[in-house]
Scaffold this active site. Structure first.
Site, PDB file in Angstrom:
ATOM      1  N   ARG A 101       0.863  -1.193   0.000  1.00  0.00           N
ATOM      2  CA  ARG A 101       0.000   0.000   0.000  1.00  0.00           C
ATOM      3  C   ARG A 101       0.885   1.223   0.000  1.00  0.00           C
ATOM      4  O   ARG A 101       1.661   1.447   0.945  1.00  0.00           O
ATOM      5  CB  ARG A 101      -0.900   0.007   1.233  1.00  0.00           C
ATOM      6  CG  ARG A 101      -1.601   1.346   1.430  1.00  0.00           C
ATOM      7  CD  ARG A 101      -2.712   1.272   2.445  1.00  0.00           C
ATOM      8  NE  ARG A 101      -3.820   0.487   1.926  1.00  0.00           N
ATOM      9  CZ  ARG A 101      -5.008   0.379   2.526  1.00  0.00           C
ATOM     10  NH1 ARG A 101      -5.229   1.001   3.669  1.00  0.00           N
ATOM     11  NH2 ARG A 101      -5.953  -0.353   1.987  1.00  0.00           N
ATOM     12  N   HIS A 128      -7.588   0.511  -6.360  1.00  0.00           N
ATOM     13  CA  HIS A 128      -7.724  -0.347  -5.173  1.00  0.00           C
ATOM     14  C   HIS A 128      -8.293  -1.691  -5.636  1.00  0.00           C
ATOM     15  O   HIS A 128      -9.420  -2.076  -5.292  1.00  0.00           O
ATOM     16  CB  HIS A 128      -8.648   0.333  -4.162  1.00  0.00           C
ATOM     17  CG  HIS A 128      -8.565  -0.243  -2.777  1.00  0.00           C
ATOM     18  ND1 HIS A 128      -7.675  -1.228  -2.411  1.00  0.00           N
ATOM     19  CD2 HIS A 128      -9.290   0.045  -1.658  1.00  0.00           C
ATOM     20  CE1 HIS A 128      -7.857  -1.513  -1.137  1.00  0.00           C
ATOM     21  NE2 HIS A 128      -8.826  -0.767  -0.656  1.00  0.00           N
ATOM     22  N   GLN A 131      -9.837  -4.512  -3.299  1.00  0.00           N
ATOM     23  CA  GLN A 131     -11.182  -4.188  -2.812  1.00  0.00           C
ATOM     24  C   GLN A 131     -12.229  -4.555  -3.856  1.00  0.00           C
ATOM     25  O   GLN A 131     -13.300  -5.079  -3.527  1.00  0.00           O
ATOM     26  CB  GLN A 131     -11.272  -2.695  -2.493  1.00  0.00           C
ATOM     27  CG  GLN A 131     -12.637  -2.269  -1.977  1.00  0.00           C
ATOM     28  CD  GLN A 131     -12.929  -2.809  -0.594  1.00  0.00           C
ATOM     29  OE1 GLN A 131     -12.122  -2.653   0.312  1.00  0.00           O
ATOM     30  NE2 GLN A 131     -14.083  -3.454  -0.410  1.00  0.00           N
ATOM     31  N   ASP A 224     -17.818   6.066  -1.399  1.00  0.00           N
ATOM     32  CA  ASP A 224     -16.538   5.998  -0.688  1.00  0.00           C
ATOM     33  C   ASP A 224     -16.351   7.345  -0.006  1.00  0.00           C
ATOM     34  O   ASP A 224     -17.051   8.324  -0.327  1.00  0.00           O
ATOM     35  CB  ASP A 224     -15.411   5.705  -1.706  1.00  0.00           C
ATOM     36  CG  ASP A 224     -14.045   5.485  -1.044  1.00  0.00           C
ATOM     37  OD1 ASP A 224     -13.989   5.315   0.195  1.00  0.00           O
ATOM     38  OD2 ASP A 224     -13.038   5.494  -1.770  1.00  0.00           O
ATOM     39  N   CYS A 264     -16.390   0.675   0.809  1.00  0.00           N
ATOM     40  CA  CYS A 264     -15.181  -0.088   1.131  1.00  0.00           C
ATOM     41  C   CYS A 264     -14.723   0.121   2.570  1.00  0.00           C
ATOM     42  O   CYS A 264     -13.913  -0.663   3.069  1.00  0.00           O
ATOM     43  CB  CYS A 264     -14.064   0.265   0.150  1.00  0.00           C
ATOM     44  SG  CYS A 264     -13.537   1.985   0.234  1.00  0.00           S
ATOM     45  N   ARG A 292     -12.822  -9.511   1.596  1.00  0.00           N
ATOM     46  CA  ARG A 292     -11.433  -9.148   1.307  1.00  0.00           C
ATOM     47  C   ARG A 292     -10.539 -10.376   1.498  1.00  0.00           C
ATOM     48  O   ARG A 292      -9.648 -10.644   0.702  1.00  0.00           O
ATOM     49  CB  ARG A 292     -10.952  -8.026   2.249  1.00  0.00           C
ATOM     50  CG  ARG A 292     -11.632  -6.689   2.064  1.00  0.00           C
ATOM     51  CD  ARG A 292     -11.265  -6.021   0.761  1.00  0.00           C
ATOM     52  NE  ARG A 292      -9.832  -5.788   0.619  1.00  0.00           N
ATOM     53  CZ  ARG A 292      -9.164  -4.760   1.135  1.00  0.00           C
ATOM     54  NH1 ARG A 292      -9.805  -3.841   1.847  1.00  0.00           N
ATOM     55  NH2 ARG A 292      -7.864  -4.601   0.923  1.00  0.00           N
TER      56      ARG A 292
END
Ligand code: NVA
Length: 307
Positions: A101, A128, A131, A224, A264, A292
């Site tokens: 990340r 991402h 996700q 989000d 998410c 996930r």
């Protein structure tokens, strides 16, 4: 050739379905798949805050028979104490795969060039994709299919989740509508790529600045945070621009009666999503968070098998 998962379109539409099928099989029998027996180590490198990503990768790697090795990006001082090219070769000699990340997609690409083992994007400013695997697994569980499903992404369409939704949604043959203010649409190159993919899969990608327009007829409503990591100093301006895109009960009323709501996380209740919506019967956010683990186990296994 070493396979990586740096952005959503690193998996072809057919490969995406293979990974999602494997994710379902791993969810059904979490302790039956042990490709990391040894235990083989997977490096988890975080330059930015994390909760779901760290815990789901750690638990998933353990279930696969492996050892999750968390590396604090701050302590490693990557990019200042030593360059990404050097770190990549260090990690690649210790670990079977690298999960990272970080802010910039180009750094992740450099990691993939030098590591010699599969590299997975655990979130950058641009994408991402892990996700999205969990999100697509969740949609399929609740809707029974992906192709033809109508998705509305409302809010900051320019963030990593906006880019990833148009790419992954197009790959899955979904109809994705992004409802975002002017200046907050997904990246133009990403949009062009998503539309190319959609031509083959039967999906589509549309943009509108009207939240209600975006949500009309949607089977899935996604939002989000309005202030992604690294954008904190823009939060005053963003909190003025985005309120018309908040996912409230009123907005949800324009979607299909059985529409599901996704986020998410972390969620800012009363900002991009209302408390009664995230806690309500249409919300599937906890399924997304659980998935996930299953989806990441699947993509990690799939990449290792093909590398
Ligand atoms: N767009 C959000 C996603 C968090 C998982 C961010 O980048 O902060």
């Amino acid at each position: 050739m070493t396979r990586h998962f740096l952005r959503d379109d690193d998996l072809s539409p057919a490969e995406l379905i293979e990974v999602l099928d494997l994710a379902d099989a791993m969810k059904a029998e979490p302790f039956e798949h042990k490709p990391l027996t040894g235990p083989r180590t997977v490096a988890l490198v975080f330059d930015r805050p994390t909760l779901r990503t760290q815990v789901s990768f750690s638990a998933g790697i353990a279930e696969l028979g492996g050892h999750p090795m968390t590396v604090d990006g701050g302590l490693a001082a990557m990019g200042s104490r030593e360059g990404v090219e050097d770190v990549a070769r260090i990690l690649g000699r210790q670990a079977a795969a690298v999960v990272w990340r970080t802010a910039h997609q180009h750094d992740l690409t450099t990691m993939a060039e030098y590591a010699g083992v599969p590299v997975l994007n655990a979130l950058t400013d641009e994408f991402h994709p892990c996700q999205l695997l969990a999100d697509l697994q969740t949609v399929r569980e609740h809707k029974g299919r992906l192709a033809g499903v109508r998705v509305a992404f409302v809010g900051d369409g320019a963030c990593n989740m906006g880019n990833s939704w148009v790419l992954a949604g197009a790959s899955a043959g979904m109809h994705v509508v992004v409802g975002a203010p002017d200046g907050f649409s997904p990246d133009v190159d990403v949009l062009a790529r998503a539309r190319d993919i959609a031509q083959d899969t039967g999906g589509s990608v549309e943009l509108t600045a009207e939240a209600v327009e975006a949500v009309k007829g949607a089977d899935v409503l996604v939002t989000d945070s309005w202030v992604s990591m690294g954008r904190e100093e823009e939060s005053g301006e963003r909190l003025r621009i985005f309120p018309p895109y908040a996912v409230t009960g009123d907005l949800l009323a324009h979607a299909e009666p059985d529409a599901i709501v996704m986020h998410c996380l972390p969620a800012y209740r009363g900002k991009e999503i209302a408390e009664d919506v995230i806690e309500g019967p249409r919300s599937v956010v906890w399924d997304e968070a659980e998935n996930r683990r299953h989806a990441q186990k699947a993509v990690l296994t799939w990449l290792l098998e093909r590398s």
